[in-house]
Design a protein around this motif. Structure first.
Motif, PDB file in Angstrom:
ATOM      1  N   TRP A  46       0.865  -1.198   0.000  1.00 21.29           N
ATOM      2  CA  TRP A  46       0.000   0.000   0.000  1.00 21.29           C
ATOM      3  C   TRP A  46       0.888   1.231   0.000  1.00 21.29           C
ATOM      4  CZ3 TRP A  46      -0.786   3.985   3.685  1.00 21.29           C
ATOM      5  CH2 TRP A  46      -1.960   4.741   3.532  1.00 21.29           C
ATOM      6  N   LEU A  53       3.480   1.110   3.059  1.00 16.30           N
ATOM      7  CA  LEU A  53       3.223  -0.002   3.973  1.00 16.30           C
ATOM      8  C   LEU A  53       3.977  -1.221   3.460  1.00 16.30           C
ATOM      9  CD1 LEU A  53       1.750  -1.249   6.409  1.00 16.30           C
ATOM     10  CD2 LEU A  53      -0.165  -1.766   4.874  1.00 16.30           C
ATOM     11  N   TYR A  55       5.192  -5.181   3.817  1.00 21.61           N
ATOM     12  CA  TYR A  55       4.809  -6.493   4.357  1.00 21.61           C
ATOM     13  C   TYR A  55       6.046  -7.373   4.427  1.00 21.61           C
ATOM     14  CZ  TYR A  55       3.127 -11.331   4.241  1.00 21.61           C
ATOM     15  OH  TYR A  55       2.929 -12.669   4.492  1.00 21.61           O
ATOM     16  N   PHE A  68       1.469  -5.186  13.390  1.00 20.38           N
ATOM     17  CA  PHE A  68       1.555  -3.931  12.629  1.00 20.38           C
ATOM     18  C   PHE A  68       2.387  -2.954  13.447  1.00 20.38           C
ATOM     19  CE2 PHE A  68       0.428   0.151  11.004  1.00 20.38           C
ATOM     20  CZ  PHE A  68      -0.054  -0.015   9.716  1.00 20.38           C
ATOM     21  N   TYR A 100       3.809  -6.084   9.419  1.00 20.56           N
ATOM     22  CA  TYR A 100       3.553  -4.934   8.559  1.00 20.56           C
ATOM     23  C   TYR A 100       4.219  -3.718   9.193  1.00 20.56           C
ATOM     24  CZ  TYR A 100       0.114  -7.845   6.202  1.00 20.56           C
ATOM     25  OH  TYR A 100      -0.493  -8.863   5.497  1.00 20.56           O
ATOM     26  N   ARG A 130      -5.781  -1.720   5.305  1.00 27.78           N
ATOM     27  CA  ARG A 130      -5.198  -2.433   4.166  1.00 27.78           C
ATOM     28  C   ARG A 130      -4.427  -3.663   4.631  1.00 27.78           C
ATOM     29  NH1 ARG A 130      -4.439  -5.257   0.755  1.00 27.78           N
ATOM     30  NH2 ARG A 130      -3.386  -4.972  -1.256  1.00 27.78           N
ATOM     31  N   ALA A 131      -3.706  -3.558   5.748  1.00 27.80           N
ATOM     32  CA  ALA A 131      -2.943  -4.696   6.266  1.00 27.80           C
ATOM     33  C   ALA A 131      -3.864  -5.832   6.669  1.00 27.80           C
ATOM     34  CB  ALA A 131      -2.093  -4.249   7.456  1.00 27.80           C
ATOM     35  N   HIS A 134      -5.082  -7.403   3.471  1.00 30.96           N
ATOM     36  CA  HIS A 134      -4.016  -8.136   2.795  1.00 30.96           C
ATOM     37  C   HIS A 134      -3.701  -9.449   3.502  1.00 30.96           C
ATOM     38  CE1 HIS A 134       0.263  -9.165   2.061  1.00 30.96           C
ATOM     39  NE2 HIS A 134      -0.022  -8.849   0.819  1.00 30.96           N
ATOM     40  N   SER A 135      -3.705  -9.422   4.838  1.00 29.28           N
ATOM     41  CA  SER A 135      -3.324 -10.602   5.611  1.00 29.28           C
ATOM     42  C   SER A 135      -4.397 -11.680   5.613  1.00 29.28           C
ATOM     43  CB  SER A 135      -3.020 -10.198   7.057  1.00 29.28           C
ATOM     44  OG  SER A 135      -4.208  -9.790   7.717  1.00 29.28           O
ATOM     45  N   MET A 140      -5.610  -7.824  14.202  1.00 26.99           N
ATOM     46  CA  MET A 140      -4.223  -7.410  14.040  1.00 26.99           C
ATOM     47  C   MET A 140      -3.684  -6.922  15.382  1.00 26.99           C
ATOM     48  SD  MET A 140      -1.906  -6.911  11.465  1.00 26.99           S
ATOM     49  CE  MET A 140      -2.984  -6.865  10.024  1.00 26.99           C
TER      50      MET A 140
END
Length: 359
Positions: A46, A53, A55, A68, A100, A130-131, A134-135, A140
């Motif tokens: 991202w 961001l 990963y 994160f 992240y 977004r994390a 994505h994950s 989180m």
């Protein structure tokens, strides 16, 4: 009658090999370019403006809940991924966490109007969203270090995003006290000292100013040089020292709007502690934090005093909350490689074991 006096009792024998290595290493520090910082394997997932961001996949995934990481706007984020053996990111990926890392990037003059509110809502909250997407994880773990911890705590108190755990390291919460000179603090709080005109003139504060500001409040150059000389024969220590030295001198620019808000809302008015801070129309009330909380401070921290962090333990509603103090300084805690060791025992028991889930 003459007597012969042995010099052995007066002059200690030198370890020639050790001393040669010491001076070769010191010569290396003084003459060679700053070391390259090689990040833990990563990919960009991202991007917004200057912010990225990253990963970092686990080497062997053991935990279902990713981590994160949020760092301060005042310094460059690579202190959390500064090289093998010291990296917070690498230490976590080796322990089975997907990580992240939010890299704020370096603001330019065109970013002068970005406030802390913009960074927390438009950047941090959206990056966390977004994390999570994505994950593929349902929750989180959010970890904030230094001012990044303050921002993480603020977000955790106002967001509806699923935060499983909150970890805060060397986090300033009470800004009525601090490690800045007391005359500065008194001047800011009574209105005699203001950085508004300075920030308005520069629009985005240059990195040189931030470097000078930190040098004024942490005059440790003599001590760090003495440590380097004492341990210059240790190649591993010297390599870590060189990375730290590079990061310390690689200062960060700071937007004028965020700088003014930082000093006025936090240092002058102490709005976070008083429950008077508002972000995007949402009142920042730390009582809204109910997830498991782990807070730790450093015993020799010259930037964030322990008393600045402690109040959060009474302000949150979390039933599962832990506070610890560890030996070390603000930056040495990261560079020694123990950061991930500190987090893992607490975090692993609250991050769901993959085998348990699969069974």
């Amino acid at each position: 009658m003459s007597a012969r006096v042995s010099t052995k009792s007066f002059l200690p024998l030198l370890n020639i090999e050790k001393e040669t290595k010491r001076w070769n290493q010191l010569y290396k520090v003084m003459t060679e370019p700053k070391p390259d910082i090689i990040p833990t394997p990563r990919k960009c997932v991202w991007k917004k403006n200057k912010t990225t961001l990253w990963y970092h996949p686990a080497k062997e995934k053991k935990h279902a809940v990713p981590v994160f990481l949020v760092y301060s706007l005042l310094n460059k984020v690579y202190i959390l991924d500064v090289g093998e053996g010291s990296s917070v990111v690498g230490g976590l990926t080796e322990r089975g966490y997907d990580v992240y890392l939010l890299d704020w990037g370096t603001p330019g003059l065109e970013d002068a109007d970005l406030t802390l509110e913009n960074y927390i809502i438009d950047y941090l909250e959206n990056a966390l969203k977004r994390a999570i997407r994505h994950s593929g994880a349902k929750e989180m773990s959010l970890m904030g270090y230094c001012l990044g911890g303050t921002m993480a705590a603020i977000l955790a108190s106002i967001t509806s995003l699923p935060i499983k755990n909150l970890v805060l390291a060397a986090v300033p919460i009470d800004f009525s006290i601090g490690t800045v000179p007391q005359k500065w603090l008194d001047g800011i709080q009574n209105g005699e000292l203001s950085f508004d005109r300075f920030a308005n003139a520069y629009q985005t504060l240059p990195s040189e100013f931030l470097y000078l500001m930190f040098k004024l409040i942490t005059p440790l150059n003599a001590a760090t040089m003495a440590n380097l000389y004492t341990r210059a024969h240790d190649e591993i220590y010297v390599e870590k020292w060189r990375r730290m030295d590079k990061w310390t001198k690689d200062a960060q620019a700071f937007t004028g709007a965020a700088f003014k808000q930082f000093f006025n809302d936090f240092y002058k008015e102490n709005k976070l502690l008083k429950g008077e801070l508002v972000m995007d129309g949402r009142k920042v009330d730390l009582k809204n934090i109910k997830c498991p909380l782990f807070v730790f401070s450093c015993s020799r921290d010259t930037l964030i005093a322990e008393k600045q962090s402690l109040p959060i333990m009474d302000l949150v509603s979390s039933e599962d909350k832990t506070y610890e103090v560890y030996e070390g300084g603000h930056v040495s805690l990261v560079l020694t490689g123990v950061f991930a060791e500190i987090m893992d025992p607490w975090l692993s028991t609250r991050s769901h074991d993959l085998q348990e889930i699969r069974s």
